[in-house]
Scaffold this motif. Structure first.
Motif, short mmCIF file in Angstrom:
data_model
loop_
_atom_site.label_atom_id
_atom_site.label_comp_id
_atom_site.label_asym_id
_atom_site.label_seq_id
_atom_site.Cartn_x
_atom_site.Cartn_y
_atom_site.Cartn_z
N LYS A 159 0.84 -0.92 0.03
CA LYS A 159 0.06 -0.16 0.00
C LYS A 159 0.95 1.22 0.06
O LYS A 159 0.59 2.21 -0.50
CB LYS A 159 -0.80 0.05 1.34
N GLN A 169 -10.32 5.63 -4.05
CA GLN A 169 -11.15 5.01 -5.13
C GLN A 169 -10.53 3.76 -5.65
O GLN A 169 -11.41 2.67 -5.88
CB GLN A 169 -11.23 5.91 -6.29
N ALA A 170 -9.15 3.69 -5.73
CA ALA A 170 -8.41 2.24 -6.33
C ALA A 170 -8.88 1.38 -5.20
O ALA A 170 -9.13 0.14 -5.67
CB ALA A 170 -7.02 2.94 -6.58
N ASP A 171 -8.66 1.51 -4.00
CA ASP A 171 -8.89 0.63 -2.76
C ASP A 171 -10.45 -0.05 -2.93
O ASP A 171 -10.59 -1.12 -2.93
CB ASP A 171 -8.72 1.32 -1.34
N LEU A 209 -12.27 -0.31 -5.68
CA LEU A 209 -12.11 -1.08 -6.93
C LEU A 209 -11.73 -2.47 -6.45
O LEU A 209 -12.07 -3.61 -6.81
CB LEU A 209 -11.26 -0.53 -7.82
N GLN A 210 -10.46 -2.42 -5.63
CA GLN A 210 -9.91 -3.72 -5.10
C GLN A 210 -10.99 -4.50 -4.26
O GLN A 210 -11.08 -5.67 -4.55
CB GLN A 210 -8.51 -3.36 -4.35
N ASP A 217 -13.50 -6.46 -6.37
CA ASP A 217 -12.90 -7.32 -6.87
C ASP A 217 -13.01 -8.47 -6.12
O ASP A 217 -13.45 -9.55 -6.50
CB ASP A 217 -11.49 -7.11 -7.19
N GLU A 218 -12.64 -8.28 -4.91
CA GLU A 218 -12.64 -9.61 -4.03
C GLU A 218 -13.99 -10.08 -3.61
O GLU A 218 -14.66 -9.35 -2.70
CB GLU A 218 -11.75 -9.41 -2.75
N ARG A 237 -15.69 -14.32 0.80
CA ARG A 237 -15.35 -15.60 0.67
C ARG A 237 -16.13 -16.24 2.07
O ARG A 237 -16.11 -15.74 3.00
CB ARG A 237 -13.88 -15.85 1.11
N GLU A 252 -14.86 -21.76 2.13
CA GLU A 252 -13.63 -21.49 1.28
C GLU A 252 -12.16 -21.28 1.90
O GLU A 252 -11.12 -21.81 1.67
CB GLU A 252 -13.91 -20.35 0.27
N GLU A 253 -12.38 -20.36 2.76
CA GLU A 253 -11.23 -19.95 3.65
C GLU A 253 -10.31 -21.27 4.16
O GLU A 253 -9.07 -21.51 4.14
CB GLU A 253 -11.64 -19.08 4.91
#
Lengths: 216, 782
Positions: free
Chosen positions: A167, A195-197, A199-200, A203-204, A207, A211-212
């Motif tokens: 970061k 903003q980029a965070d 977006l990230q 994405d994720e 879970r 799954e973990e």
């Protein structure tokens, strides 16, 4: 005048040398680095490291962050340099800067560069700039970066940078590009990171616990 | 296969390692896990694994096997992947690996992505580590983005363009159209990066520079708005509005105003405004002032502005903040040549900085002090500098010693002072003086005929105290060899002569021969000195014995000398007195320094002819002979004797060349003309490499209240001369001795008479005067 390709005599009278760009850096074949600066001044440095091609007269070459114990926390290079040269330079520079006493000034000359460094708590922020650059404004650049980190992490400390080094890099890359400031507004830089965070996070996909544990 | 551990988990684990070995073990284990994960082509965890790899890379461990994985991440659709992928590319890849070219296509796609943050990542990566091939391929895309209305992308594209231009200068042209309205942007980010782009273009191309000169008014306006505008929270730093942009604009103005009268004039006001209105309580303000000073000094500013600038530097010198003082010293060093008198006013402050604890400040102060030494202040300055030499760190001693020698040679008020100064340097910093000082000093001593007795006496006394400093010992042995007779006969006039016998002198010299402290070179000096004394002393037998002993010395050099001297005693005794006679006065040669760049001046007088070229110096045949000439051919390569074990690596070669134009010439300066307030002084040097050419520098100063413009100095000479007049430093002689105009004249065989013609405009009316200069000092035409 000095041209791109050419030869000069190494001051140790060994065989002839090779040129690097119009900014008068010369490397002799014996490994002794002969620097011929503007105004025909001549200095001599012992250096077995091939210095990378100088592309400009005024730019930040690299930035380093390291702790008092000599642990590297961040390194950003703005010129192409071989890996082992980077290591050597980092080691050397860390040694020099860590040996400085607290009352000394923030600037020192090293090889053909000017080093601007400032200590913030347990971290040293160290920038290498060229002969023509303004040292005082570089101090401000460093300070601005620290402010950005501080705002982002909320009272930043070394541990934040250790555990979130990627970061820290993202913030640096949003603030500087090629060694130059992209935006002089703190707000603007932080907003972009935010903003980029986001977006990230989009994405994720969430879970599930299964799954973990690798059970689904 | 269990999920690979998370990044933070790994960091935590590694930090628990107590030894280097333990850490290495953990890293190796994790690397193995990562490698197998990579082999499985696992998309889900690739990002996490690469992030871990980057952490381990920062600790110093090899991570090259992750390079291709970074490329796969970049190609992924997920933003997270791209973010880490591009970071990895910037950290692990560079133009040295062929693999990096595979990125080009991905970057191209991402530059056209629908999300601006992805475009941003691509631009950033290209702008930080793009190779020339990548830049060539993608320049078009960057140029497109430079024209977008999205300021987020535009600012990044501008900096990316800067990088492209740095890597591939030929591509500069293609960005020209896009720069059209960059400065009309309101967004500070775009403004800042645009100014950087314009600066880069102007620095690289004189055509671009000429083209962009028209932007000066616009830049001035922007700067003015920044200063006059009220508080703007977004860009404020300690009460100053966007200092980063201000500094950048000042720098661009500097480049645009250099050697251009109109542009310089257009920016005069704003520079004065910035210089007077900027807050100086914080570093930010001083950073802007510093940039302003640099700009003022570089452009064609009016004298009032220049004085303002130097005063700012003077204030900086008194600032409590070390950084400011350092910066002041650096700038003063740059301006000391052009604004010498103004800088002289701050001499005492500068000399005080010699006592600063900080190494960088000390070095700067030392360099500046040497630049400020002149005939008037030599005694005072030398006292301070010698004190500095006594107490400074070893890294300074070599440079300081050289500087002292050069300054002493140029401005010594008397021979005795000169020799005393040299003695002081040799005794306090004897092991640090450069190799070429020994022959230079010997030459100096030889030529000071009336001081021989005094010199040899002082050197002898110094030897009695300490024989460890080799240069001192070498000079001393040489002198004793030459002037031992004066020593023994007690002829010294300058001070109380000491009583010393021949045997005592020979004891001392023989002591040097056997001492462990003496290097082979020193021993050579000692042996030769003993031999010379055979014609000056009466105890020839003792000398014969010593010489014959060394005929079987292990040291080949000594052995050879001893054998030859032996032969002198035996077979060639008739030649011995003539051979060992007193040395004659040696001809002066110039010290190492850069050769002057010769330019012919258009307005030369009738008989100006290029001086004869010196006989060709043998140089290795190679392509860039220009460079070798610039370095003065052979002269610049110092002969490094292998027998100087205590000589540290000289880190301050710059200093020697800062003083490079102070050549060894004992010709005193003279006043050639002094009338109506205009005074012209001539200073002399011998040209390098042809010592028959006298290089005369004229210094014109004006003590009236009004400045003299259109100043032209011409010289008419008889045909027996050969003369060349170089360009003057300026056509304006500032009033009230605030500065001098200098001009260099190269003359072959100057004689007694020369005619000069001066024209200038004073208080609006032209003045013309003819003067005959016939008081050239004799040494200049010998």
């Amino acid at each position: 005048m000095l041209t791109r390709s050419g030869t000069a005599q190494c001051s140790r009278s060994c065989s002839v040398v090779q040129y690097l760009t119009q900014t008068w850096s010369v490397i002799s074949s014996c490994g002794v680095y002969v620097y011929i600066g503007p105004g025909n001044t001549q200095g001599e440095f012992l250096c077995n490291v091939a210095v990378s091609q100088k592309e400009s007269n005024e730019m930040m070459r690299f930035m380093l962050l390291f702790s008092r114990q000599g642990k590297l926390r961040l390194q950003k290079w703005y010129t192409a340099t071989a890996e082992r040269d980077k290591k050597k330079m980092v080691r050397e520079l860390m040694q020099i800067v860590l040996a400085r006493k607290p009352k000394m000034c923030s600037f020192l000359e090293w090889r053909d560069l000017k080093i601007v460094y400032k200590r913030y708590a347990s971290l040293y922020f160290c920038c290498a700039i060229e002969e023509q650059d303004n040292e005082l404004i570089t101090l401000e650049v460093i300070h601005r970066f620290v402010e950005l980190l501080d705002k982002y992490f909320g009272s930043v400390c070394e541990l934040d940078i250790i555990f979130n080094f990627e970061k820290a890099y993202f913030i640096l890359d949003e603030f500087l590009m090629g060694g130059e400031i992209q935006d002089t507004s703190k707000k603007s830089v932080l907003k972009a990171i935010e903003q980029a965070d986001l977006l990230q996070e989009e994405d994720e996909s969430p879970r599930s616990v299964l799954e973990e544990m690798g059970l689904a | 296969m269990p999920a690979p551990i998370r990044l933070r988990e790994l960091i935590r684990t590694i930090r628990t390692a107590r030894t280097q070995a333990e850490e290495r073990e953990m890293i190796q284990k994790e690397c193995a896990a990562i490698r197998s994960s990579f082999r499985e082509e696992d998309n889900t965890y690739r990002c996490r694994n690469v992030a871990k790899l980057l952490y381990m890379h920062m600790l110093g461990y090899p991570a090259h096997f992750g390079q291709l994985e970074c490329l796969k991440l970049i190609a992924s659709q997920k933003f997270t992947d791209k973010r880490i992928g591009y970071l990895g590319a910037m950290l692990l890849l560079d133009e040295r690996q062929d693999v990096h070219l595979l990125m080009t296509n991905c970057i191209k796609n991402d530059l056209n992505h629908s999300t601006q943050y992805v475009q941003g990542l691509a631009l950033c990566t290209l702008g930080c580590m793009g190779s020339s091939e990548m830049c060539r391929d993608l320049a078009g895309e960057v140029e497109k983005l430079l024209k977008t209305s999205n300021s987020y992308l535009r600012k990044k594209a501008a900096l990316c363009a800067v990088h492209v231009i740095r890597k591939v200068p030929e591509l500069m042209e293609m960005f020209l159209p896009a720069t059209k309205n960059l400065l009309s942007e309101k967004n500070h980010g775009v403004l800042h990066t645009s100014v950087v782009l314009l600066t880069e273009m102007c620095e690289r191309s004189p055509d671009m520079l000429a083209h962009f000169r028209k932007l000066v008014p616009q830049l001035v306006r922007i700067l003015k708005n920044l200063i006059m505008s009220g508080y703007s929270p977004e860009h404020d730093v300690s009460g100053i509005s966007d200092p980063f942009l201000q500094v950048r604009i000042l720098r661009l103005l500097r480049i645009l105003g250099k050697s251009d009268d109109d542009s310089s004039e257009a920016m005069n006001d704003i520079l004065a405004q910035v210089a007077t209105n900027t807050e100086t309580s914080k570093n930010v303000g001083n950073a802007i002032l510093y940039e302003t000073v640099l700009t003022i000094m570089d452009i064609k500013s009016e004298s009032g502005l220049r004085v303002l600038a130097i005063n700012i530097l003077g204030r900086f010198l008194l600032n409590n903040d070390k950084n400011i003082r350092y910066v002041a010293l650096t700038s003063l060093l740059k301006t000391v040549q052009t604004d010498h008198n103004a800088v002289q006013r701050h001499r005492s402050t500068i000399v005080d900085c010699l006592k600063d604890l900080d190494v960088s400040i000390k070095r700067r102060a030392m360099e500046l002090s040497f630049a400020l030494v002149n005939g008037n202040n030599i005694r005072g300055m030398m006292k301070e500098l010698l004190y500095f030499l006594d107490s400074c760190d070893p890294e300074f001693k070599a440079d300081c010693a050289s500087g002292v020698f050069l300054a002493a040679e140029k401005y010594a008020p008397s021979k005795r002072w000169h020799i005393d100064t040299i003695m002081r340097v040799l005794t306090t910093a004897g092991s640090y003086v450069r190799d070429d000082s020994v022959p230079n000093l010997i030459q100096l001593i030889t030529n000071s005929v009336e001081m021989h007795a005094y010199t040899v006496q002082r050197l002898y006394k110094a030897l009695l105290d300490d024989i460890s400093q080799q240069p001192l010992v070498q000079v001393a042995s040489w002198c004793i060899g030459e002037y031992g007779d004066l020593l023994v006969s007690g002829q010294c006039e300058e001070e109380e002569p000491i009583q010393v016998t021949e045997d005592e002198v020979l004891d001392v010299l023989e002591g040097l021969l056997v001492s462990n402290l003496s290097t082979p070179v020193t021993r050579g000096y000692a042996l030769t000195a003993i031999m010379k004394l055979s014609t000056r002393f009466s105890s020839v037998n003792r000398i014969k014995k010593v010489v014959s002993i060394y005929g079987s010395s292990i040291d080949v050099e000594l052995q050879q000398r001893a054998v030859e001297y032996n032969a002198l005693f035996k077979k060639y005794d008739h030649m011995r007195p003539a051979l060992l006679e007193r040395m004659p006065i040696m001809e002066k040669t110039a010290t190492n320094g850069p050769t002057e760049i010769v330019q012919t001046n258009g307005e030369t007088e009738p008989s100006a002819v290029e001086p004869k070229h010196p006989p060709p110096v043998t140089q290795p045949a190679n392509q860039a002979n220009d460079l070798l000439d610039l370095l003065g051919g052979n002269d610049v390569v110092p002969v490094i004797q292998t027998t100087m074990p205590t000589k540290p690596a000289s880190a301050g070669g710059e200093l020697l060349d800062l003083l490079g134009d102070l050549s060894l010439s004992g010709i005193p300066p003279m006043t050639a003309y002094n009338k109506n307030g205009l005074k012209i002084d001539f200073t002399f040097e011998r040209a390098n490499p042809n010592p028959n050419i006298a290089v005369i520098t004229i210094h014109a100063s004006n003590s009236t209240e009004a400045e003299m413009t259109d100043f032209v100095f011409q010289a008419a000479v008889p045909k027996t001369f050969q003369l060349q007049l170089l360009s003057p430093s300026s056509n304006v002689v500032p009033a009230l001795n605030q500065g001098t105009v200098t001009q260099v004249i190269r003359v072959l065989n100057p004689q007694k008479v020369s005619l000069s013609m001066l024209t200038y405009t004073h208080k609006g009316s032209p003045v013309q005067d003819l003067a005959e200069v016939n008081n050239f000092p004799p040494q200049s035409w010998q």
